[in-house]
Write an enzyme that holds these catalytic residues in place. Sequence first.
Site, PDB file in Angstrom:
ATOM      1  N   ARG A 108       0.823  -1.211   0.000  1.00  0.00           N
ATOM      2  CA  ARG A 108       0.000   0.000   0.000  1.00  0.00           C
ATOM      3  C   ARG A 108       0.852   1.254   0.000  1.00  0.00           C
ATOM      4  O   ARG A 108       0.307   2.359  -0.047  1.00  0.00           O
ATOM      5  CB  ARG A 108      -0.874   0.011   1.250  1.00  0.00           C
ATOM      6  CG  ARG A 108      -2.325  -0.389   1.005  1.00  0.00           C
ATOM      7  CD  ARG A 108      -3.013  -0.293   2.344  1.00  0.00           C
ATOM      8  NE  ARG A 108      -4.429  -0.177   2.318  1.00  0.00           N
ATOM      9  CZ  ARG A 108      -5.276  -1.190   2.482  1.00  0.00           C
ATOM     10  NH1 ARG A 108      -4.841  -2.405   2.584  1.00  0.00           N
ATOM     11  NH2 ARG A 108      -6.570  -0.962   2.531  1.00  0.00           N
ATOM     12  N   ARG A 162     -21.690  -1.859   2.042  1.00  0.00           N
ATOM     13  CA  ARG A 162     -21.226  -3.242   2.180  1.00  0.00           C
ATOM     14  C   ARG A 162     -21.294  -3.729   3.630  1.00  0.00           C
ATOM     15  O   ARG A 162     -21.167  -2.964   4.570  1.00  0.00           O
ATOM     16  CB  ARG A 162     -19.823  -3.422   1.601  1.00  0.00           C
ATOM     17  CG  ARG A 162     -18.688  -3.209   2.547  1.00  0.00           C
ATOM     18  CD  ARG A 162     -17.362  -3.608   1.902  1.00  0.00           C
ATOM     19  NE  ARG A 162     -16.282  -2.923   2.600  1.00  0.00           N
ATOM     20  CZ  ARG A 162     -15.029  -2.948   2.198  1.00  0.00           C
ATOM     21  NH1 ARG A 162     -14.687  -3.562   1.085  1.00  0.00           N
ATOM     22  NH2 ARG A 162     -14.104  -2.324   2.889  1.00  0.00           N
ATOM     23  N   ARG A 193     -18.508  -2.771   8.570  1.00  0.00           N
ATOM     24  CA  ARG A 193     -17.145  -2.686   9.076  1.00  0.00           C
ATOM     25  C   ARG A 193     -16.971  -1.343   9.768  1.00  0.00           C
ATOM     26  O   ARG A 193     -17.453  -0.328   9.270  1.00  0.00           O
ATOM     27  CB  ARG A 193     -16.169  -2.768   7.896  1.00  0.00           C
ATOM     28  CG  ARG A 193     -15.466  -4.087   7.783  1.00  0.00           C
ATOM     29  CD  ARG A 193     -14.662  -4.172   6.523  1.00  0.00           C
ATOM     30  NE  ARG A 193     -13.543  -3.224   6.472  1.00  0.00           N
ATOM     31  CZ  ARG A 193     -12.574  -3.288   5.574  1.00  0.00           C
ATOM     32  NH1 ARG A 193     -12.583  -4.247   4.664  1.00  0.00           N
ATOM     33  NH2 ARG A 193     -11.595  -2.420   5.559  1.00  0.00           N
ATOM     34  N   ARG A 215     -10.081   7.129   4.155  1.00  0.00           N
ATOM     35  CA  ARG A 215      -9.361   6.005   3.530  1.00  0.00           C
ATOM     36  C   ARG A 215      -9.097   6.289   2.050  1.00  0.00           C
ATOM     37  O   ARG A 215      -8.066   5.911   1.503  1.00  0.00           O
ATOM     38  CB  ARG A 215     -10.149   4.705   3.708  1.00  0.00           C
ATOM     39  CG  ARG A 215     -10.035   4.194   5.146  1.00  0.00           C
ATOM     40  CD  ARG A 215     -11.082   3.147   5.450  1.00  0.00           C
ATOM     41  NE  ARG A 215     -10.962   1.958   4.657  1.00  0.00           N
ATOM     42  CZ  ARG A 215     -11.995   1.212   4.274  1.00  0.00           C
ATOM     43  NH1 ARG A 215     -13.230   1.534   4.598  1.00  0.00           N
ATOM     44  NH2 ARG A 215     -11.793   0.146   3.560  1.00  0.00           N
TER      45      ARG A 215
HETATM   46  P1  AMP Z   1      -8.426  -3.481   4.034  1.00  0.00           P
HETATM   47  O1  AMP Z   1      -9.282  -4.581   4.563  1.00  0.00           O
HETATM   48  O2  AMP Z   1      -7.407  -3.939   3.034  1.00  0.00           O
HETATM   49  O3  AMP Z   1      -9.230  -2.304   3.540  1.00  0.00           O
HETATM   50  O4  AMP Z   1      -7.577  -2.946   5.287  1.00  0.00           O
HETATM   51  C1  AMP Z   1      -8.204  -2.401   6.429  1.00  0.00           C
HETATM   52  C2  AMP Z   1      -7.220  -1.524   7.200  1.00  0.00           C
HETATM   53  O5  AMP Z   1      -6.098  -2.311   7.642  1.00  0.00           O
HETATM   54  C3  AMP Z   1      -6.590  -0.390   6.398  1.00  0.00           C
HETATM   55  O6  AMP Z   1      -7.420   0.755   6.339  1.00  0.00           O
HETATM   56  C4  AMP Z   1      -5.314  -0.142   7.206  1.00  0.00           C
HETATM   57  O7  AMP Z   1      -5.573   0.553   8.402  1.00  0.00           O
HETATM   58  C5  AMP Z   1      -4.899  -1.553   7.588  1.00  0.00           C
HETATM   59  N1  AMP Z   1      -4.027  -2.152   6.538  1.00  0.00           N
HETATM   60  C6  AMP Z   1      -4.320  -3.219   5.734  1.00  0.00           C
HETATM   61  N2  AMP Z   1      -3.297  -3.477   4.894  1.00  0.00           N
HETATM   62  C7  AMP Z   1      -2.334  -2.563   5.168  1.00  0.00           C
HETATM   63  C8  AMP Z   1      -1.046  -2.283   4.610  1.00  0.00           C
HETATM   64  N3  AMP Z   1      -0.548  -3.001   3.590  1.00  0.00           N
HETATM   65  N4  AMP Z   1      -0.332  -1.251   5.146  1.00  0.00           N
HETATM   66  C9  AMP Z   1      -0.816  -0.523   6.175  1.00  0.00           C
HETATM   67  N5  AMP Z   1      -2.028  -0.719   6.723  1.00  0.00           N
HETATM   68  C10 AMP Z   1      -2.796  -1.723   6.236  1.00  0.00           C
END
Ligand code: AMP
Length: 220
Positions: A90, A127, A158, A169
């Site tokens: 990311r 969602r 969520r 985000r």
């Molecule tokens: P996601 O389910 O991929 O949308 O991730 C949910 C949250 O987890 C994100 O908004 C971040 O706070 C954290 N997160 C997930 N993957 C990463 C990553 N590669 N680097 C930093 N934070 C992450």
Amino acid sequence: MALNLIMLGPPGAGKGTQAERFARVRGIPKISTGDILREAVQTGTEIGRRARAIMDRGDLISDDVIIGIVEERLNRGDARSGFVLDGFPRTVAQASALDRIMNGRDPLIVVDIVVPESELVRRLGSRLICESCGANAPIDGDGALTMCPRCGGRLVQRADDDEAVVLERLKVYHRQSEPLVEYYRARPTFRSVNGAQTPGQVASDLASAIEAAVAPGVPR
Ligand code: AMP
């Protein structure tokens, strides 16, 4: 050859849904950093306790922590024959750490899932995920589901799909993650897929894009 796939794209682009589907069909592990972190929050580990507030406000966990988690996971035996990474990398620092981890392995296939911003906001606002198993509930199904189609658990929003957090985000995505498209674009194994279609259409375009990216003759 191992199929080492990463998915780029903003929150709500469908990375999780597509990663899950693709990994199931190919019999390779889906590694979602968001799922790993949500599980750590739920079980109350040290990382989970520290990650919770950061996730709830829509920010990113520090590169060091997340790189450590992914490196450990990719070094397990089941990831040797391929994997689908969802939600990592990311940041450019994470991408360059991944290149280091992948040194000596088959090349990364990079797919960017492209969806207009207005559609992302709509999807994230509606969602639901399962409280027990974490699965995404289909949004465009027949009527509103009340139970998880996979395990029967309760469907909830969520914490970070709250409207203010969604906007944060998306901002974080533009600032920290969008530059990854430029980081990878010049690679012969980079492909873009239109994510503003039904999940089935996206899955079919994704499969063709991956096939083209690994086709013999594509220089790596
Ligand atoms: P996601 O389910 O991929 O949308 O991730 C949910 C949250 O987890 C994100 O908004 C971040 O706070 C954290 N997160 C997930 N993957 C990463 C990553 N590669 N680097 C930093 N934070 C992450």
